[in-house]
Design a protein around this motif. Structure first.
Motif, PDB file in Angstrom:
ATOM      1  N   ALA A  34       1.842  69.692  25.748  1.00 48.27           N
ATOM      2  CA  ALA A  34       1.909  70.476  26.650  1.00 48.27           C
ATOM      3  C   ALA A  34       1.942  70.503  27.788  1.00 48.27           C
ATOM      4  N   SER A  35       1.573  69.148  28.518  1.00 45.48           N
ATOM      5  CA  SER A  35       1.904  69.116  29.869  1.00 45.48           C
ATOM      6  C   SER A  35       2.501  67.239  30.215  1.00 45.48           C
ATOM      7  N   ALA A  46       4.393  61.104  32.214  1.00 40.80           N
ATOM      8  CA  ALA A  46       4.781  60.689  31.063  1.00 40.80           C
ATOM      9  C   ALA A  46       6.048  62.001  29.904  1.00 40.80           C
ATOM     10  N   THR A  47       6.817  61.665  30.508  1.00 41.59           N
ATOM     11  CA  THR A  47       8.325  62.861  29.905  1.00 41.59           C
ATOM     12  C   THR A  47       7.994  62.971  28.529  1.00 41.59           C
ATOM     13  N   THR A  48       8.009  61.208  27.580  1.00 38.29           N
ATOM     14  CA  THR A  48       8.082  61.351  25.985  1.00 38.29           C
ATOM     15  C   THR A  48       6.887  60.078  26.279  1.00 38.29           C
ATOM     16  N   MET A  49       6.079  60.515  24.469  1.00 37.05           N
ATOM     17  CA  MET A  49       4.812  59.598  24.143  1.00 37.05           C
ATOM     18  C   MET A  49       5.606  58.863  22.870  1.00 37.05           C
ATOM     19  N   GLU A  91       7.200  66.605  25.872  1.00 29.49           N
ATOM     20  CA  GLU A  91       6.590  67.583  26.643  1.00 29.49           C
ATOM     21  C   GLU A  91       7.727  68.674  27.150  1.00 29.49           C
ATOM     22  N   GLY A  92       6.950  69.836  26.540  1.00 28.42           N
ATOM     23  CA  GLY A  92       7.259  71.127  26.111  1.00 28.42           C
ATOM     24  C   GLY A  92       8.338  71.803  25.112  1.00 28.42           C
TER      25      GLY A  92
END
Lengths: 113, 113
Positions: free
Chosen positions: B72-73, B30-33, B52-53
């Motif tokens: 963070a992940s 999940a790059t975007t939440m 993420e990040g």
């Protein structure tokens, strides 16, 4: 930004009748329109969705129509059953990966036995 | 299909304490939440978008120092409600965006007493 309106806010129908919920949106860039059913205290469940290149989509008793020119889309439930009672939310999104939904205010549907 | 696990499902905390809510994508990255808040009988309102990040993007009116988001992940995003007050009592729900579509967590009912 996008603004989604939804009507009616509450809807009561007799079991077996049809229910129609309408939504309008403001951002012409929106091209993905999902409908969610939410029972009390639970996560929204996707019940049907439509993309802007399609005017109508049907899945058994549920159908969605989209009028992109008028910027409105509708949910149609036929042969309603008591278990259809829930809150229904429409939403609009650009549909691009990473874009959030803008939700309508919801419609509380009650199907009376 | 894609599954998002959200914990805890229900939490009661004392006023002034902090509460952490976790959303974990189980079988996809999940790059975007997205974090939503839903008050009783109201719609889902986007609070913030986390990538993420990088730092989260907060919606207008949402205090970033009060609602700390960490992504963070690629499989975990957390929302920490700091110094919670009774008016923070609400249903918090995450949604993950991936190339597989949008998936909601099961929600967290926060009650601050």
């Amino acid at each position: 930004g996008e603004n989604v309106e939804q009507h009616p806010s509450t809807l009561s129908v007799q079991e077996g009748d049809s229910a129609v919920i309408k939504c309008t949106y403001s951002d012409s860039a929106s091209n993905y329109f999902p409908w969610y059913k939410q029972e009390l205290g639970k996560r929204p469940q996707l019940i049907i969705d439509i993309r802007s290149n399609v005017g109508e989509k049907k899945d058994q008793r549920i159908a969605v129509t989209l009028n992109k020119t008028a910027k409105h889309f509708s949910l149609h439930i036929t042969e309603t059953q008591p278990e259809d009672s829930a809150v229904y939310f429409c939403a609009a999104s650009s549909g691009n990966y990473g874009q959030n939904f803008v939700f309508g205010p919801g419609t509380r549907l009650s199907v009376l036995p | 299909g894609a599954v998002v696990s959200q914990h805890p499902s229900r939490v009661i905390c004392k006023s002034g304490t902090s509460v952490k809510i976790e959303c974990r994508s189980l079988d996809f990255q999940a790059t975007t939440m997205f974090w939503y808040r839903q008050f009783p009988k109201q719609s889902l309102m986007l609070m913030a978008t986390s990538n993420e990040g990088s730092k989260a993007t907060y919606e207008q009116g949402v205090e970033k120092d009060k609602f700390l988001i960490n992504h963070a992940s690629l499989t975990l995003s957390t929302l920490t409600v700091t110094s919670a007050h009774p008016e923070d009592s609400s249903f918090y729900i995450c949604s993950a965006s991936s190339h597989q579509g949008y998936t909601f967590g099961s929600g967290t009912r926060l009650t601050v007493v």
